[in-house]
Write a protein that holds these residues in place. Structure first.
Motif, mmCIF file in Angstrom:
data_model
loop_
_atom_site.group_PDB
_atom_site.id
_atom_site.type_symbol
_atom_site.label_atom_id
_atom_site.label_comp_id
_atom_site.label_asym_id
_atom_site.label_seq_id
_atom_site.Cartn_x
_atom_site.Cartn_y
_atom_site.Cartn_z
ATOM 1 N N ALA A 63 44.563 25.155 40.779
ATOM 2 C CA ALA A 63 43.271 25.774 40.479
ATOM 3 C C ALA A 63 42.408 25.924 41.724
ATOM 4 C CB ALA A 63 42.533 24.953 39.421
ATOM 5 N N ASP A 64 42.443 24.955 42.632
ATOM 6 C CA ASP A 64 41.610 25.036 43.837
ATOM 7 C C ASP A 64 42.063 26.190 44.736
ATOM 8 O OD1 ASP A 64 40.076 22.895 43.033
ATOM 9 O OD2 ASP A 64 41.254 21.415 44.151
ATOM 10 N N ALA A 65 43.380 26.331 44.910
ATOM 11 C CA ALA A 65 43.896 27.432 45.731
ATOM 12 C C ALA A 65 43.549 28.772 45.092
ATOM 13 C CB ALA A 65 45.403 27.298 45.905
ATOM 14 N N PHE A 66 43.639 28.830 43.760
ATOM 15 C CA PHE A 66 43.289 30.068 43.076
ATOM 16 C C PHE A 66 41.814 30.406 43.281
ATOM 17 C CE2 PHE A 66 41.091 31.807 39.388
ATOM 18 C CZ PHE A 66 41.632 33.085 39.367
ATOM 19 N N THR A 67 40.940 29.415 43.158
ATOM 20 C CA THR A 67 39.502 29.669 43.281
ATOM 21 C C THR A 67 39.159 30.211 44.663
ATOM 22 O OG1 THR A 67 39.049 27.901 41.691
ATOM 23 C CG2 THR A 67 37.222 28.631 43.060
ATOM 24 N N GLU A 68 39.816 29.685 45.696
ATOM 25 C CA GLU A 68 39.587 30.210 47.043
ATOM 26 C C GLU A 68 40.098 31.646 47.156
ATOM 27 O OE1 GLU A 68 41.740 29.512 51.222
ATOM 28 O OE2 GLU A 68 40.436 27.818 50.651
ATOM 29 N N ALA A 69 41.300 31.893 46.642
ATOM 30 C CA ALA A 69 41.853 33.251 46.695
ATOM 31 C C ALA A 69 40.979 34.222 45.902
ATOM 32 C CB ALA A 69 43.278 33.256 46.149
ATOM 33 N N TYR A 70 40.439 33.757 44.781
ATOM 34 C CA TYR A 70 39.542 34.586 43.968
ATOM 35 C C TYR A 70 38.324 35.012 44.789
ATOM 36 C CZ TYR A 70 35.972 35.659 40.437
ATOM 37 O OH TYR A 70 34.965 36.251 39.713
ATOM 38 N N TYR A 85 43.396 38.840 42.580
ATOM 39 C CA TYR A 85 42.701 40.117 42.740
ATOM 40 C C TYR A 85 42.279 40.701 41.397
ATOM 41 C CZ TYR A 85 41.506 44.760 44.476
ATOM 42 O OH TYR A 85 40.832 45.909 44.783
ATOM 43 N N ASP A 86 43.206 40.782 40.441
ATOM 44 C CA ASP A 86 42.864 41.390 39.158
ATOM 45 C C ASP A 86 41.865 40.545 38.380
ATOM 46 O OD1 ASP A 86 44.339 43.670 39.521
ATOM 47 O OD2 ASP A 86 46.043 43.030 38.305
ATOM 48 N N VAL A 87 41.894 39.237 38.570
ATOM 49 C CA VAL A 87 40.900 38.383 37.917
ATOM 50 C C VAL A 87 39.515 38.699 38.477
ATOM 51 C CG1 VAL A 87 40.260 36.028 37.305
ATOM 52 C CG2 VAL A 87 42.672 36.600 37.641
ATOM 53 N N ALA A 88 39.434 38.903 39.789
ATOM 54 C CA ALA A 88 38.161 39.283 40.407
ATOM 55 C C ALA A 88 37.713 40.661 39.939
ATOM 56 C CB ALA A 88 38.292 39.252 41.928
ATOM 57 N N SER A 89 38.663 41.586 39.792
ATOM 58 C CA SER A 89 38.340 42.929 39.308
ATOM 59 C C SER A 89 37.746 42.868 37.908
ATOM 60 C CB SER A 89 39.607 43.790 39.306
ATOM 61 O OG SER A 89 39.359 45.071 38.784
ATOM 62 N N LEU A 90 38.265 41.979 37.077
ATOM 63 C CA LEU A 90 37.776 41.821 35.709
ATOM 64 C C LEU A 90 36.432 41.103 35.668
ATOM 65 C CD1 LEU A 90 38.216 41.796 32.570
ATOM 66 C CD2 LEU A 90 39.398 39.598 32.920
ATOM 67 N N LYS A 133 49.057 32.903 51.865
ATOM 68 C CA LYS A 133 49.689 31.779 51.170
ATOM 69 C C LYS A 133 49.445 31.811 49.664
ATOM 70 C CE LYS A 133 48.521 29.109 55.292
ATOM 71 N NZ LYS A 133 47.649 28.026 55.823
ATOM 72 N N ALA A 134 48.623 32.742 49.203
ATOM 73 C CA ALA A 134 48.258 32.778 47.787
ATOM 74 C C ALA A 134 49.414 33.282 46.929
ATOM 75 C CB ALA A 134 47.032 33.665 47.587
ATOM 76 N N GLU A 135 49.372 32.930 45.648
ATOM 77 C CA GLU A 135 50.380 33.386 44.693
ATOM 78 C C GLU A 135 50.352 34.909 44.589
ATOM 79 O OE1 GLU A 135 51.423 32.575 39.977
ATOM 80 O OE2 GLU A 135 49.326 32.633 40.646
ATOM 81 N N LYS A 136 51.535 35.535 44.589
ATOM 82 C CA LYS A 136 51.653 36.990 44.495
ATOM 83 C C LYS A 136 52.274 37.376 43.151
ATOM 84 C CE LYS A 136 50.341 37.460 48.833
ATOM 85 N NZ LYS A 136 50.359 36.056 49.293
ATOM 86 N N THR A 137 51.862 38.542 42.649
ATOM 87 C CA THR A 137 52.358 39.031 41.366
ATOM 88 C C THR A 137 52.133 40.533 41.300
ATOM 89 O OG1 THR A 137 52.238 38.700 38.954
ATOM 90 C CG2 THR A 137 50.158 38.696 40.167
ATOM 91 N N LEU A 138 52.425 41.136 40.151
ATOM 92 C CA LEU A 138 52.084 42.543 39.942
ATOM 93 C C LEU A 138 50.572 42.641 39.792
ATOM 94 C CD1 LEU A 138 53.204 45.441 39.469
ATOM 95 C CD2 LEU A 138 53.090 44.940 37.018
#
Length: 499
Positions: free
Chosen positions: A427-434, A390-395, A348-353
């Motif tokens: 922001a809450d959904a992002f934090t969980e996906a992170y 994903y890329d935020v976690a990678s960084l 359900k998380a936001e998808k991107t490149l």
């Protein structure tokens, strides 16, 4: 394999030395044949200087010392056997020890009798007119590397850079390698040497690992993603020349300043990179990109199969090394169940490149620029369409440098602030996906780094394991990962361990 090249002048000999230097690995032997004055010493000197990265390095002839050793990128031992009275004297010179430490360059190799290894490359220099003719006979991996290096030179020649000086730049955990090439007053460029990926044996459903994980198989992927990122206002290298079939690219050198400062993370730079990601994640990205006429790259999805086969590297390699046994069926089934539940949430998380390895080794800091142009992005050929987190976690959990908790937090804050300012951001959904993506990525990396040691003979990656375990524990602290945290704890997957 047989190679032949005409050397019209000394500069051509220097270039040959550079071409050969880039092929050498520990245990390699180059046997130089030729009469007095044939150019053996000139070739040896240019090769050693190329390995040292010092065009002015003093390289005396070892005629009287018999051997000269150099602590270069690949340690090189220069032997002159002209004064040997017996091949047995090689033992006194420490020839076998030299090959355990590095490579050997041998003049007058006929004095060694049958003591040179069968895989030694034979290099013969003979006079021809005003120049020299070199004939090279080599087999096995060394012969393949020499052939690849000569093909690189031909690619440069076709691009108008045939007389460029080549020097080793960097390699990575893959088969890719990079060189700096310099020609006259032109700005230096980067040569990307990326042969087509060799697919391994089938590991699941008749497919190799790389196919399931959607690893890029050719440089076409780099060219495509480079084009998409450039169109999306991201600073990436210009591509000056390309040979998609051979796997060569000649690209812009974005700068020499790394993303780190004195090897340490800088909060402001990580925040700037997070803001760049926020800008990128606010855009729509194509999943089909033209590469050249008749060639279209399809950006694969980071699907459940790819996520699972990556994360299972933790069991296949890390757990096996720590526990001293392979995971049994019950452990593997429980592992898959808890991860499948999390992958259901990430659906359900936001998808991107998703660039996949968005961390310090792949970011160039350009402090003389402004805005997002301060960040030059490289090494993105494995990009997928996947969770933005994903890329935020990678960084923020950089695999190659320890990011303190406070810089991780400020990096996340910079990203969330930029996305929130643009509007429509949860922001809450992002934090969980992170947290889920950070746990997935760091689980995978623990397995990869052990695999690089055990399978590929690259033990240096093991020094990163304590950092990756710490990152994993940080990610598992999120409430959404409570079940995974308990599972990992029960099976010792987050405990400190020596390998």
């Amino acid at each position: 394999m047989e190679f032949e090249r005409f050397l019209p002048d000394e500069q051509a000999t220097v270039r040959l030395g550079e071409d050969l230097a880039l092929t050498l690995r520990k245990g390699d032997v180059l046997a130089l044949h030729g009469d007095l004055g044939a150019g053996k010493t000139t070739l040896a000197r240019s090769l050693i200087r190329a390995l040292a990265g010092d065009a002015e390095l003093e390289v005396p002839s070892p005629t009287f010392t018999l051997v000269q050793s150099y602590d270069t990128r690949v340690p090189i031992h220069h032997f002159d056997l002209y004064r040997l009275s017996s091949a047995d004297e090689l033992d006194e010179l420490g020839f076998e020890d030299a090959l355990e430490q590095g490579a050997a360059l041998v003049e007058w190799p006929e004095k060694a009798g049958d003591r040179l290894p069968p895989a030694a490359a034979r290099i013969e220099l003979v006079e021809q007119g005003e120049g020299r003719l070199v004939r090279i006979s080599a087999s096995g991996p060394l012969g393949e590397r020499i052939g690849r290096s000569f093909a690189t030179r031909e690619f440069l020649r076709a691009a108008g850079w045939g007389e460029a000086h080549r020097s080793h730049f960097v390699g990575d955990a893959s088969a890719r390698s990079y060189e700096i090439v310099a020609l006259g007053d032109e700005p230096p460029r980067v040569l990307m040497n990326s042969p087509r990926l060799v697919l391994g044996p089938p590991v699941r459903d008749g497919k190799p690992y790389a196919v399931i994980a959607h690893t890029a198989q050719s440089v076409s992927a780099f060219v495509a993603i480079d084009r998409a990122l450039r169109d999306g206002d991201v600073t990436v290298p210009n591509i000056h020349a390309q040979d998609l079939e051979a796997g060569f690219l000649l690209i812009e050198h974005l700068g020499a300043e790394g993303f780190l400062e004195a090897g340490k993370p800088v909060a402001g730079r990580y925040a700037a990179a997070a803001e760049l990601l926020a800008m990128m994640h606010g855009k729509s990205w194509p999943d089909h990109i033209d590469v050249e006429p008749g060639v279209v790259h399809t950006v694969p999805p980071f699907d459940r199969d790819a996520m699972m086969i990556e994360v299972e590297l933790l069991l296949d390699w890390y757990f096996a090394a720590v526990a001293g046994r392979q995971p049994d069926d019950a452990l593997r089934a429980g592992f898959r169940q808890v991860w499948n539940d999390l992958f259901g949430r990430i659906d359900k998380a936001e998808k991107t490149l998703m660039l996949r390895d968005f961390h310090s080794p792949n970011i160039i800091w350009r402090g003389d620029r402004t805005g997002h142009d301060r960040l030059g992005i490289i090494d993105f050929q494995d990009a997928l369409i996947g969770p933005a987190a994903y890329d935020v976690a990678s960084l923020a959990m950089d695999a190659r440098v320890t990011v303190p908790v406070d810089i991780e937090a400020s990096t996340l804050e910079a990203y969330i602030a930029a996305r929130s300012k643009a509007g429509g951001f949860d922001a809450d959904a992002f934090t969980e996906a992170y947290a889920i993506m950070a746990a997935q990525r760091n689980s995978k990396i623990l397995g990869i780094f052990v695999r690089l040691d055990r399978r590929d003979g690259k033990p240096d990656y093991l020094k990163h394991l304590p950092r990756i375990r710490d990152y994993l524990r940080r990610a598992l602290a999120h409430p959404a990962l409570a079940e995974l945290r308990d599972f990992y704890h029960r099976h010792g997957l987050t405990e400190d361990a020596s390998i």
